[in-house]
Design a protein around this motif. Structure first.
Motif, short mmCIF file in Angstrom:
data_model
loop_
_atom_site.label_atom_id
_atom_site.label_comp_id
_atom_site.label_asym_id
_atom_site.label_seq_id
_atom_site.Cartn_x
_atom_site.Cartn_y
_atom_site.Cartn_z
N VAL A 1 0.84 -1.21 0.00
CA VAL A 1 0.00 0.00 0.00
C VAL A 1 0.88 1.25 0.00
N GLY A 2 2.05 1.12 -0.63
CA GLY A 2 3.01 2.23 -0.62
C GLY A 2 2.90 3.15 -1.82
N GLY A 3 1.98 2.86 -2.75
CA GLY A 3 1.88 3.66 -3.98
C GLY A 3 1.34 5.06 -3.71
N ARG B 1 7.72 -0.11 6.34
CA ARG B 1 7.68 1.11 5.55
C ARG B 1 8.52 0.96 4.28
N GLN B 2 7.93 1.24 3.13
CA GLN B 2 8.71 1.34 1.89
C GLN B 2 9.09 2.82 1.78
N GLN B 3 10.37 3.11 2.03
CA GLN B 3 10.75 4.53 2.15
C GLN B 3 10.59 5.31 0.85
N PRO C 1 8.70 4.96 -3.16
CA PRO C 1 7.85 4.12 -4.02
C PRO C 1 8.56 3.72 -5.31
N LEU C 2 9.40 2.70 -5.22
CA LEU C 2 10.22 2.31 -6.38
C LEU C 2 9.56 1.24 -7.23
N GLY C 3 8.31 0.91 -6.90
CA GLY C 3 7.59 -0.08 -7.70
C GLY C 3 7.04 -1.20 -6.84
P1 UTP Z 1 -0.25 1.27 -8.99
O1 UTP Z 1 0.45 0.91 -10.23
O2 UTP Z 1 -1.74 1.32 -9.01
O3 UTP Z 1 0.35 2.66 -8.50
O4 UTP Z 1 0.23 0.27 -7.87
P2 UTP Z 1 -0.18 3.69 -7.44
O5 UTP Z 1 0.94 4.57 -7.09
O6 UTP Z 1 -0.85 3.01 -6.28
O7 UTP Z 1 -1.33 4.50 -8.20
P3 UTP Z 1 -1.23 5.56 -9.43
O8 UTP Z 1 -0.89 4.74 -10.63
O9 UTP Z 1 -0.22 6.60 -9.09
O10 UTP Z 1 -2.62 6.12 -9.48
C1 UTP Z 1 -0.32 -1.03 -7.72
C2 UTP Z 1 -0.20 -1.45 -6.27
O11 UTP Z 1 1.16 -1.47 -5.86
C3 UTP Z 1 1.38 -0.65 -4.73
C4 UTP Z 1 0.21 0.34 -4.73
O12 UTP Z 1 -0.05 0.81 -3.42
C5 UTP Z 1 -0.91 -0.49 -5.30
O13 UTP Z 1 -1.51 -1.31 -4.31
N1 UTP Z 1 2.69 0.00 -4.86
C6 UTP Z 1 3.07 0.52 -6.05
C7 UTP Z 1 3.52 0.05 -3.77
O14 UTP Z 1 3.18 -0.44 -2.66
N2 UTP Z 1 4.75 0.65 -3.92
C8 UTP Z 1 5.16 1.18 -5.09
O15 UTP Z 1 6.29 1.68 -5.15
C9 UTP Z 1 4.29 1.12 -6.17
#
Ligand code: UTP
Length: 291
Positions: free
Chosen positions: A12-14, A105-107, A109-111
């Motif tokens: 849930v780090g996105g 914690r994912q410091q 958001p690298l993917g």
């Molecule tokens: P998404 O590709 O939907 O990216 O990530 P996002 O950042 O959540 O949303 P947008 O594209 O900016 O609107 C798919 C899943 O991977 C998690 C996101 O939380 C989501 O559940 N994720 C993605 C991470 O936990 N870390 C990341 O670095 C990227």
């Protein structure tokens, strides 16, 4: 023998940029479908599948998720004092057994692959499920329950899979399929976000995975893929041939709640599935249809 799947990772780090400004100060995973946040649907699905330990990989601005799964003493007192017992029960149902939840914690958001890798020490030497809360699946039996039952037979790595329109392949990881047996399809290759012309099929991976420990080792190489992100599907693709690898055509309807239209559709579908709301919602839809 195949080790049981006891743990699940919830990345849930996105940043949730597609939902700005809603996600400026609120995590995307807390957006409600009808009256329940997306993340709670995913947690309920994991519970139904028999998962014992839930690992959340969070980032900045995600404390609302921790709070959601904790006691809310003032609220609970107030509901109890006002004799709103049904509401109190709903609040209490969200609280898992103490010690069942861990937050990492994912410091940066690298993917998605990087988020999953951040959980490696909590997973150890056993298979683990990964659930993306923004893929919501409406089905009589939870998608992960279906996958874990099938996994008990075949082991290895597994991804949830569905057919998508040929022009949509660039939004998904796409499978190069081998033999199929019932709902299982052998994965011979996996390509992240191929253009339709390069896609090996129209079988797309959606946000439910069961992965084996070597995937973490591979993710540790920090190889960047599509979008310059560390991709889970790339690490999985490199496991082809090393262990059994299957796609599972789940039963149910998936809603892409990571985009606005999919999220709206999910709200309508989940409202229509509820007897207390369906007639009213149907009449609103009929009103729109008449124009
Ligand atoms: P998404 O590709 O939907 O990216 O990530 P996002 O950042 O959540 O949303 P947008 O594209 O900016 O609107 C798919 C899943 O991977 C998690 C996101 O939380 C989501 O559940 N994720 C993605 C991470 O936990 N870390 C990341 O670095 C990227």
């Amino acid at each position: 023998m195949t080790k049981p799947v006891r743990k699940a990772i919830f990345p849930v780090g996105g940043l949730g940029t597609r939902f700005l400004p809603a996600t400026k100060s609120m995590p995307k995973e807390m957006l409600p479908v009808v009256d329940k946040p997306l993340i709670q649907y995913a947690v309920d699905e994991a519970h139904e599948a028999g998962i014992e330990q839930l690992i959340f990989v969070t980032g900045r601005g995600k404390t609302a998720i921790e709070d959601h799964f904790d006691h809310a003493y003032e609220l609970q007192d107030m509901l109890s004092g006002r004799n709103k017992l049904a509401a109190l029960e709903l609040v209490k149902e969200t609280i898992p057994t103490p010690g069942q939840l861990a937050f990492i914690r994912q410091q940066e958001p690298l993917g998605l692959g990087h988020a999953v890798w951040c959980a490696r020490h909590l997973v150890g030497d056993e298979p683990v499920a990964v659930l993306l809360a923004d893929d919501l699946i409406l089905s009589p039996r939870g998608c992960l329950r279906q996958m874990i039952d099938a996994h008990g037979e075949v082991g290895g790595n597994m991804v949830a899979m569905m057919e998508v329109a040929a022009e949509e392949t660039a939004s998904y990881g796409v499978v190069a399929p081998g033999q199929s047996t019932g709902r299982l399809v052998e994965v011979r290759g996996l390509i992240e976000k191929p253009k339709p012309a390069d896609a090996p099929s129209n079988l797309a991976v959606i946000g439910r995975y069961i992965i084996q420990p070597p995937v973490f080792t591979d993710l540790g190489r920090m190889e960047r893929g599509a979008g310059n992100e560390i991709q889970l599907t790339d690490a999985l693709a490199r496991q082809v041939g090393a262990a059994p690898f299957n796609g599972y055509r789940f039963e149910g309807k998936r809603f892409d709640c990571g985009n606005k239209v999919g999220f709206l559709e999910a709200n309508i579908a989940y409202a229509m599935a509820r007897t207390d709301m369906a007639p009213e919602v149907q009449s609103i839809i009929n009103g729109f249809a008449k124009g």
